[in-house]
Design a protein around this motif. Structure first.
Motif, mmCIF file in Angstrom:
data_model
loop_
_atom_site.group_PDB
_atom_site.id
_atom_site.type_symbol
_atom_site.label_atom_id
_atom_site.label_comp_id
_atom_site.label_asym_id
_atom_site.label_seq_id
_atom_site.Cartn_x
_atom_site.Cartn_y
_atom_site.Cartn_z
ATOM 1 N N LEU A 1 -10.057 16.862 -61.163
ATOM 2 C CA LEU A 1 -9.379 15.820 -61.915
ATOM 3 C C LEU A 1 -7.888 15.995 -61.701
ATOM 4 C CD1 LEU A 1 -9.597 13.543 -64.056
ATOM 5 C CD2 LEU A 1 -9.495 15.326 -65.772
ATOM 6 N N LYS A 2 -7.213 14.971 -61.234
ATOM 7 C CA LYS A 2 -5.773 15.046 -60.996
ATOM 8 C C LYS A 2 -5.072 14.104 -61.959
ATOM 9 C CE LYS A 2 -2.163 14.466 -57.528
ATOM 10 N NZ LYS A 2 -1.233 13.847 -58.436
ATOM 11 N N ILE A 3 -4.041 14.629 -62.594
ATOM 12 C CA ILE A 3 -3.214 13.825 -63.485
ATOM 13 C C ILE A 3 -1.827 13.778 -62.868
ATOM 14 C CG2 ILE A 3 -2.192 13.665 -65.780
ATOM 15 C CD1 ILE A 3 -4.622 15.255 -66.815
ATOM 16 N N GLU A 4 -1.318 12.558 -62.659
ATOM 17 C CA GLU A 4 0.003 12.455 -62.057
ATOM 18 C C GLU A 4 1.044 13.030 -63.008
ATOM 19 O OE1 GLU A 4 1.626 8.562 -61.524
ATOM 20 O OE2 GLU A 4 0.759 7.839 -63.377
ATOM 21 N N GLY A 5 2.074 13.644 -62.458
ATOM 22 C CA GLY A 5 3.106 14.214 -63.292
ATOM 23 C C GLY A 5 4.455 14.267 -62.606
ATOM 24 N N ARG A 6 4.444 14.132 -61.285
ATOM 25 C CA ARG A 6 5.703 14.176 -60.560
ATOM 26 C C ARG A 6 6.573 12.993 -60.967
ATOM 27 N NH1 ARG A 6 5.057 13.391 -54.452
ATOM 28 N NH2 ARG A 6 3.014 13.278 -55.383
ATOM 29 N N ASN A 7 7.815 13.227 -61.222
ATOM 30 C CA ASN A 7 8.769 12.196 -61.651
ATOM 31 C C ASN A 7 8.407 11.576 -62.999
ATOM 32 O OD1 ASN A 7 10.287 12.545 -59.305
ATOM 33 N ND2 ASN A 7 9.017 11.086 -58.194
ATOM 34 N N LYS A 8 7.622 12.273 -63.808
ATOM 35 C CA LYS A 8 7.267 11.799 -65.144
ATOM 36 C C LYS A 8 7.978 12.672 -66.170
ATOM 37 C CE LYS A 8 4.281 8.621 -64.048
ATOM 38 N NZ LYS A 8 4.516 7.235 -64.338
ATOM 39 N N SER A 9 8.163 12.132 -67.354
ATOM 40 C CA SER A 9 8.819 12.899 -68.420
ATOM 41 C C SER A 9 7.871 13.945 -68.982
ATOM 42 C CB SER A 9 9.261 11.957 -69.545
ATOM 43 O OG SER A 9 8.118 11.471 -70.236
ATOM 44 N N VAL A 10 8.427 14.934 -69.625
ATOM 45 C CA VAL A 10 7.624 15.967 -70.269
ATOM 46 C C VAL A 10 6.766 15.330 -71.372
ATOM 47 C CG1 VAL A 10 8.996 16.904 -72.191
ATOM 48 C CG2 VAL A 10 7.879 18.438 -70.631
ATOM 49 N N HIS A 11 7.275 14.283 -72.003
ATOM 50 C CA HIS A 11 6.527 13.582 -73.039
ATOM 51 C C HIS A 11 5.288 12.915 -72.429
ATOM 52 C CE1 HIS A 11 6.040 9.960 -75.829
ATOM 53 N NE2 HIS A 11 5.557 10.998 -76.468
ATOM 54 N N TYR A 12 5.449 12.214 -71.331
ATOM 55 C CA TYR A 12 4.329 11.550 -70.663
ATOM 56 C C TYR A 12 3.252 12.566 -70.276
ATOM 57 C CZ TYR A 12 1.553 9.229 -67.091
ATOM 58 O OH TYR A 12 0.492 8.738 -66.366
ATOM 59 N N VAL A 13 3.658 13.636 -69.603
ATOM 60 C CA VAL A 13 2.699 14.638 -69.146
ATOM 61 C C VAL A 13 1.974 15.266 -70.333
ATOM 62 C CG1 VAL A 13 2.441 16.848 -67.948
ATOM 63 C CG2 VAL A 13 3.942 15.080 -66.996
ATOM 64 N N SER A 14 2.689 15.559 -71.403
ATOM 65 C CA SER A 14 2.068 16.157 -72.588
ATOM 66 C C SER A 14 1.028 15.240 -73.204
ATOM 67 C CB SER A 14 3.136 16.483 -73.634
ATOM 68 O OG SER A 14 4.023 17.439 -73.150
ATOM 69 N N VAL A 15 1.358 13.966 -73.339
ATOM 70 C CA VAL A 15 0.426 13.005 -73.939
ATOM 71 C C VAL A 15 -0.832 12.878 -73.085
ATOM 72 C CG1 VAL A 15 0.063 10.544 -74.415
ATOM 73 C CG2 VAL A 15 2.150 11.676 -75.209
ATOM 74 N N VAL A 16 -0.662 12.729 -71.782
ATOM 75 C CA VAL A 16 -1.807 12.522 -70.899
ATOM 76 C C VAL A 16 -2.681 13.771 -70.836
ATOM 77 C CG1 VAL A 16 -2.512 12.019 -68.520
ATOM 78 C CG2 VAL A 16 -0.672 10.709 -69.583
ATOM 79 N N VAL A 17 -2.083 14.936 -70.675
ATOM 80 C CA VAL A 17 -2.861 16.169 -70.591
ATOM 81 C C VAL A 17 -3.606 16.425 -71.900
ATOM 82 C CG1 VAL A 17 -2.693 18.690 -70.405
ATOM 83 C CG2 VAL A 17 -1.489 17.232 -68.776
ATOM 84 N N LYS A 18 -2.936 16.229 -73.040
ATOM 85 C CA LYS A 18 -3.584 16.452 -74.336
ATOM 86 C C LYS A 18 -4.758 15.480 -74.535
ATOM 87 C CE LYS A 18 -2.505 17.024 -79.223
ATOM 88 N NZ LYS A 18 -2.953 18.393 -79.326
ATOM 89 N N THR A 19 -4.585 14.242 -74.143
ATOM 90 C CA THR A 19 -5.645 13.243 -74.299
ATOM 91 C C THR A 19 -6.832 13.555 -73.391
ATOM 92 O OG1 THR A 19 -3.977 11.599 -74.883
ATOM 93 C CG2 THR A 19 -6.139 10.770 -74.253
ATOM 94 N N TYR A 20 -6.568 13.875 -72.137
ATOM 95 C CA TYR A 20 -7.646 14.224 -71.214
ATOM 96 C C TYR A 20 -8.373 15.477 -71.681
ATOM 97 C CZ TYR A 20 -6.782 10.838 -67.472
ATOM 98 O OH TYR A 20 -6.685 9.701 -66.730
ATOM 99 N N ARG A 21 -7.627 16.476 -72.193
ATOM 100 C CA ARG A 21 -8.247 17.712 -72.680
ATOM 101 C C ARG A 21 -9.203 17.404 -73.825
ATOM 102 N NH1 ARG A 21 -9.658 21.919 -70.470
ATOM 103 N NH2 ARG A 21 -11.563 21.154 -71.356
ATOM 104 N N ALA A 22 -8.776 16.538 -74.754
ATOM 105 C CA ALA A 22 -9.635 16.164 -75.886
ATOM 106 C C ALA A 22 -10.899 15.456 -75.393
ATOM 107 C CB ALA A 22 -8.866 15.277 -76.860
ATOM 108 N N ALA A 23 -10.752 14.575 -74.409
ATOM 109 C CA ALA A 23 -11.903 13.851 -73.867
ATOM 110 C C ALA A 23 -12.866 14.812 -73.159
ATOM 111 C CB ALA A 23 -11.441 12.758 -72.910
ATOM 112 N N LEU A 24 -12.330 15.725 -72.364
ATOM 113 C CA LEU A 24 -13.184 16.685 -71.664
ATOM 114 C C LEU A 24 -13.906 17.607 -72.649
ATOM 115 C CD1 LEU A 24 -10.848 17.571 -68.679
ATOM 116 C CD2 LEU A 24 -12.996 16.293 -68.581
ATOM 117 N N ASP A 25 -13.215 18.040 -73.696
ATOM 118 C CA ASP A 25 -13.852 18.872 -74.724
ATOM 119 C C ASP A 25 -14.991 18.117 -75.397
ATOM 120 O OD1 ASP A 25 -12.148 20.966 -74.157
ATOM 121 O OD2 ASP A 25 -10.846 20.634 -75.892
#
Length: 158
Positions: A1-25
């Motif tokens: 599973l790849k989540i884009e993060g290059r040239n993204k804000s720390v806020h964007y990456v945090s929201v997406v990673v946290k949401t995907y982690r919750a879904a995978l759990d």
């Protein structure tokens, strides 16, 4: 599973990673009865992003144009908790201005907690001088109506 993060804000990456982690759990907990949480899509829609698609999987090539498909953010990062002081007060690194007695939103670092509202009851500089407004690129001391932790992101909803 790849989540884009290059040239993204720390806020964007945090929201997406946290949401995907919750879904995978959730998938691991209930493989046969998995149901997505509607708050996940709401959270992803509120962060600045290009139009969500199935990518090239379903042949939606025309939706992959990065220059024409950008949504406005409905949440803005205003600060990050840098330290927790005695009595529950926290030191916040201010990213965008915010005021005392404002109700904001917290994206917690704790992966088992979802975002929650918080009221800032007191705002001061590091010397203890009371402030009515926090200014960008400063450290301030905040007393909130809920417990905050180091790394928590404080955001404004639009």
């Amino acid at each position: 599973l790849k989540i884009e993060g290059r040239n993204k804000s720390v806020h964007y990456v945090s929201v997406v990673v946290k949401t995907y982690r919750a879904a995978l759990d959730r998938v691991l907990e209930n493989r046969n009865r998995y149901r997505p949480d509607p708050s996940w899509l709401d959270e992803l829609e509120r962060v600045e992003h290009r139009t969500y698609t199935t990518g090239f999987y379903a042949g939606e090539y025309y939706l992959q144009e990065p220059h024409t498909s950008k949504a406005e953010s409905r949440r803005k990062l205003v600060g990050v908790v840098k330290a927790v002081l005695s009595g529950g007060k926290v030191v916040v690194d201010v990213k965008n201005p915010f005021g005392a007695d404002e109700i904001l939103d917290v994206l917690p670092t704790n992966r088992t907690k979802s975002f929650f509202p918080v009221r800032l009851k007191c705002l001061a500089d590091l010397g203890g001088e009371e402030l009515s407004r926090a200014v960008t690129n400063r450290l301030v001391v905040v007393e909130a109506d809920k417990r905050l932790a180091v790394g928590d992101m404080i955001r404004r909803n639009y």
